[in-house]
Structure formats: structure tokens, C-alpha cells
Design a protein around this motif. Structure first.
Motif, short mmCIF file in Angstrom:
data_model
loop_
_atom_site.label_atom_id
_atom_site.label_comp_id
_atom_site.label_asym_id
_atom_site.label_seq_id
_atom_site.Cartn_x
_atom_site.Cartn_y
_atom_site.Cartn_z
N UNK A 109 0.81 -1.22 0.00
CA UNK A 109 0.00 0.00 0.00
C UNK A 109 0.85 1.27 0.00
N UNK A 110 1.92 1.36 0.84
CA UNK A 110 2.78 2.54 0.72
C UNK A 110 3.41 2.67 -0.67
N UNK A 111 3.78 1.53 -1.27
CA UNK A 111 4.34 1.57 -2.62
C UNK A 111 3.31 2.07 -3.62
N UNK A 112 2.08 1.61 -3.49
CA UNK A 112 1.03 2.05 -4.41
C UNK A 112 0.74 3.54 -4.24
N UNK A 113 0.68 4.01 -2.99
CA UNK A 113 0.42 5.43 -2.74
C UNK A 113 1.55 6.30 -3.28
N UNK A 114 2.80 5.86 -3.05
CA UNK A 114 3.93 6.63 -3.55
C UNK A 114 3.98 6.63 -5.07
N UNK A 115 3.52 5.54 -5.70
CA UNK A 115 3.49 5.50 -7.16
C UNK A 115 2.55 6.57 -7.70
N UNK A 116 1.41 6.76 -7.05
CA UNK A 116 0.49 7.81 -7.46
C UNK A 116 1.14 9.20 -7.32
N UNK A 117 1.82 9.40 -6.19
CA UNK A 117 2.47 10.69 -5.96
C UNK A 117 3.61 10.91 -6.95
N UNK A 118 4.45 9.88 -7.14
CA UNK A 118 5.56 10.01 -8.08
C UNK A 118 5.07 10.31 -9.49
N UNK A 119 3.98 9.66 -9.87
CA UNK A 119 3.46 9.88 -11.21
C UNK A 119 3.08 11.33 -11.45
N UNK A 120 2.36 11.92 -10.49
CA UNK A 120 1.95 13.31 -10.63
C UNK A 120 3.15 14.25 -10.56
N UNK A 121 4.08 13.96 -9.65
CA UNK A 121 5.28 14.79 -9.50
C UNK A 121 6.08 14.80 -10.80
N UNK A 122 6.31 13.61 -11.37
CA UNK A 122 7.21 13.53 -12.51
C UNK A 122 6.56 14.01 -13.80
N UNK A 123 5.25 13.96 -13.90
CA UNK A 123 4.65 14.52 -15.10
C UNK A 123 4.88 16.04 -15.14
N UNK A 124 4.83 16.69 -13.99
CA UNK A 124 5.08 18.13 -13.93
C UNK A 124 6.58 18.43 -13.98
#
Length: 477
Positions: free
Chosen positions: A59-74
Motif C-alpha cells: 500500500x505505501x508503494x502504491x500510494x507513492x506510485x500515485x504521488x511520483x506519477x503526478x510529480x514527474x509529469x510536472x
């Protein structure tokens, strides 16, 4: 953009065939080697975070994946602006190797562009949790991702400043110091992340703090090198740093904005996939995180070759040397094709050991993730070659300062084809995550083919019957 007529070759290109090609190969390897290692070191920071997050649980990995995805697109959008620094400096130095003002003024404009873009981006990232919840992500995952982002987002500004400096040193063909700074930041990130996450008990937030600290460290270290190294001091890169130069900033923005759109088109495709995976459950999202990290790690090599191709093509373009432009592109493309073919074979041959680097196969909680990750890695292997080709060809075209048409190709290929195909397979035919990855493949193959066709069209010769084609006149000295 001025016209690209690459028909005329300088007289020096009538030299024996082998020597110019060997010289170009050596020059490309000498420049791309450190750039590849920089990319691997910087991606190593990301992979280290993913490994540590994986040890915290699915679950922490999944949550961080969502955050990383938004961070890196910007973040990739910001990189688009700073990426304009290298081709502008390379073209200026190719035209006049003694021009010291070009590097200083262009770097300064790149630093200004990075700073100006960061303020609104970081404001948006502050509301990551509510944004993800509004998009339908599970409330617990959205809340954890938002908490993680409120630390991670502060790493964006120093990271973008570092990218502008790195592009400048690449154009000056002095990338080794950026490599040293990146390598020094990696053990700091790992050691600090392990201590904060597991010993201090901060979990995900501790890993975000470590990422921020390593970004600041690498920027400060590289800045000190620029101030102290005799070979770089003569360029006075930081002289008049706070002076606002609207003309040079305008050049960076005009060349960089299409790169921003191109980067956002590709990054947006992957972020949309991550959001879609979250709708299919934590297991598919965690499997996607593993597969995308393996694919991204392989991609760091052609990405470094692409950055070298931008400089090598840009220098030849500044000299108006048609044959050298073609050689630089052909060498870079051959290197990317060979490496990514090897990566594809490796991913298809040994997927389980690769997955084991990120997830503990003995943990019963990961039993549902492993077979899904194996299937996703199979798809990642299929598009590996196309991914390398499209990246390097983009770099070659940027060396010619051709960014608008490649932007249209990327947007059309990724969103006009990749997204509809992926959505149709995922929901229409019930393939779920596998359908999303099939959409990746479709978009990447089409974009790669069209970019190669664009390059060949620009460098093939004068457009006798196609006056609408953009051309850059390269005359015989």
C-alpha cells in the motif's frame, strides 16, 4: 524555424569513409557515457526510493506510485524548458567556438525559466491528496500520497536548476562533474532514507525528506564545482546570475515549450496509466510500479545517448556541416537500437529475478502481484526498442532546433492512438492492466516510426518539389 536544407556537404567530408565515422562514434561515446551514468545515478535515486517503499508494504508503494506519477509529469514539463539550454549553447559554440557569452546567458535564462515554472507547479502539488481523491482513487491511498508529496515537492526546484546546469556542461562537453555530483547524492539518499523511514519511524515521509536532501546536495556540489574548476571558471557561468535577460529567456521558452508539450504527452500517458491501474486495485498498481521502474531504468541509457545526440548534432548544425549532422544522428540511433534490443531480450528471459529486486517473493502479501508484474514486464520488453528509438530521434531533432512537429507527433501518437487503444482493451475487452500496457506499445511504435521519418525528411536533401518543408540552409565553406 528557418529552413533545413542539408544537401550541401563541406569539402572536408570527402575524407576516407571510416575515419569520420570512428571519430563520431568515439565522440558520441565519450559524451554519452557520463550522461548515461548521470541518468542511471539519478534514476537510481528513484529506484532506491521504490525499493525502500516496497519494504514498507504494497500500500505505501502504491500510494507513492500515485504521488511520483503526478510529480514527474510536472517535473518533466520543467525539464522541457531546461532542455532548451543544451541545443542553444551547442549551436552557438558550433558556429563560434570562442563565444563565451552564449553559455553564460543561455544558462542564466534556463535557471530563470526553471524558477518561474516551479512556483505554480509546487502550489498544485500541495493539493495532491484532494486531487487524487477527486479523480476516484481510494481515499486511503490518496491521503497517503498527499502526505508524501508535501515533502517530495520541495525537491523540484533544486532538481530543475541541476538539470539546467547539467545541460550547460553537456554542451561544453564537460559532463563528468555532473556525474560526480549525481553519484555522490545516491549513497546520501539511500542512507538517509533508510534511517528516517525505518529507524526514525517516519515511513514514507522520511523517504521524501531524503530525496529532498539529496537534490539540494547535488545542486550545491555542482555549483561549487562551476565556481572552482579552472576550465569552467573562464565561462563565468554565474556572472550576473540575477540579471533578467528577456531576449535570451524568450529563445529558451520558444524552443522549450514544444519540448514541454512533448514531455507532458509522454509522461501524461504513463500517469494516466498509473491512475487507471489504481482503479484496478493495489496489486495491479504495485505490479505496474515494478514493471515501469525496470523499463525506466533501461530507458536511462538511450536517454543519455539522446542528450549526447542533441549536442553532437547541434555542434554540427552550428558549423553548417551536413555530413556531420547525418553521422551524428546515425551513430546515436545505432547505439540506442542495439542497447534496447539487449534490454528487451533480458526482460523476456529473466523477469522473476528482476521483480525480486523490488518485491519480496516470499511475502504472502505479494503473491497476487508477482504474476501480474511478469505479464507487464513482457509488454515493457515489446516497446523497449521503440522507446529507445523515439527518445534518441527526439534528441537528434532537438539538435536541429526542430521541436514543434515532433511535439505534434508525440501528442497525436500517445493520446490519439495510445490512450484510446489502451482504454478500449482495458475496459472494452476486459484486459485491465494488460490492455493499458498494450496501448503503451501502440503509441510508442507509431511515434518512433514518425519521428524517424521526420529526421530522414529533414536531412535527406533539398525539397525540390516540396517547398512547404522546413529547411535549414547549410552551405559549403
Amino acid at each position: 524555424m528557418p529552413a533545413l536544407d542539408l544537401a550541401a556537404s563541406p569539402a572536408r567530408d570527402r575524407a576516407p569513409f571510416r575515419r569520420p565515422w570512428l571519430v563520431e562514434l568515439r565522440a558520441t561515446l565519450a559524451l554519452s557515457g557520463p550522461l548515461v551514468l548521470i541518468n542511471l545515478a539519478q534514476h537510481g535515486l528513484i529506484m532506491a526510493d521504490v525499493v525502500m517503499l516496497g519494504r514498507l508494504g504494497a500500500e505505501p508503494l502504491a500510494a507513492a506510485t500515485l504521488a511520483h506519477g503526478l510529480y514527474f509529469i510536472l517535473f518533466i514539463g520543467g525539464i522541457g524548458l531546461t532542455s532548451a539550454v543544451a541545443p542553444l549553447i551547442a549551436e552557438a559554440l558550433g558556429r563560434d567556438p570562442g563565444d563565451r557569452d552564449a553559455a553564460r546567458r543561455t544558462l542564466r535564462a534556463g535557471l530563470w525559466a526553471a524558477t518561474l515554472v516551479c512556483a505554480p507547479v509546487m502550489l498544485l502539488l500541495w493539493f495532491t491528496g484532494p486531487l487524487l481523491a477527486a479523480l476516484g482513487e481510494p481515499p486511503a491511498l490518496a491521503e497517503a500520497a498527499g502526505r508524501y508529496m508535501r515533502v517530495l515537492q520541495w525537491a523540484m526546484w533544486p532538481a530543475l536548476l541541476f538539470m539546467a546546469l547539467r545541460g550547460t556542461l553537456a554542451a561544453l562537453e564537460r559532463p563528468a562533474w555532473a556525474l560526480a555530483a549525481s553519484l555522490a547524492a545516491l549513497p546520501l539518499n539511500v542512507a538517509l532514507g533508510l534511517w528516517l523511514a525505518f529507524e526514525a519511524g517516519l515511513g514514507m515521509v522520511g523517504i521524501g525528506c531524503a530525496t529532498l536532501a539529496s537534490s539540494l546536495f547535488s545542486l550545491v556540489l555542482l555549483g561549487l564545482v562551476v565556481l572552482r574548476d579552472p576550465g569552467l571558471r573562464r565561462h563565468r557561468l554565474f556572472h550576473g546570475l540575477w540579471r533578467f535577460d528577456p531576449a535570451r529567456l524568450g529563445r529558451v521558452v520558444r524552443l522549450g515549450l514544444p519540448m514541454v508539450a512533448t514531455g507532458l504527452a509522454e509522461a501524461g500517458l504513463f500517469e494516466a496509466a498509473a491512475l487507471a491501474m489504481g482503479l484496478f486495485g493495489a496489486s495491479q498498481l504495485a505490479a505496474h510500479a515494478v514493471a515501469i521502474q525496470i523499463a525506466a531504468f533501461c530507458f536511462m541509457v538511450p536517454n543519455g545517448v539522446a542528450q549526447a545526440a542533441t549536442v553532437r548534432v547541434g555542434l554540427a548544425f552550428g558549423r553548417r556541416d551536413a555530413a556531420a549532422v547525418r553521422r551524428a544522428g546515425a551513430v546515436a540511433l545505432g547505439l540506442a537500437l542495439g542497447f534496447m534490443s539487449l534490454c528487451a531480450l533480458t526482460q523476456l528471459s529473466v523477469p522473476e529475478p528482476l521483480i525480486g529486486l523490488f518485491l519480496d517473493a516470499r511475502d504472502p502479501a505479494n503473491a497476487g502481484v508477482l504474476p501480474v508484474a511478469v505479464a507487464f514486464i513482457g509488454f515493457a520488453a515489446l516497446f523497449a526498442v521503440a522507446d529507445g528509438i523515439q527518445s534518441v530521434t527526439l534528441g537528434m531533432l532537438r539538435g536541429l532546433q526542430d521541436t514543434k512537429v515532433p511535439m505534434l507527433i508525440a501528442v497525436g501518437g500517445y493520446w490519439g492512438l495510445g490512450v484510446p487503444v489502451g482504454a478500449g482493451l482495458a475496459w472494452g475487452l476486459g484486459f485491465e492492466g494488460a490492455g493499458i500496457w498494450a496501448g503503451f506499445c501502440a503509441g510508442l511504435f507509431v511515434v518512433a516510426a514518425l519521428l524517424v521519418a521526420r529526421w530522414r525528411r529533414l536531412v535527406a536533401g533539398p525539397p525540390a518539389r516540396r517547398p512547404e518543408r522546413p529547411t535549414v540552409s547549410i552551405s559549403t565553406p
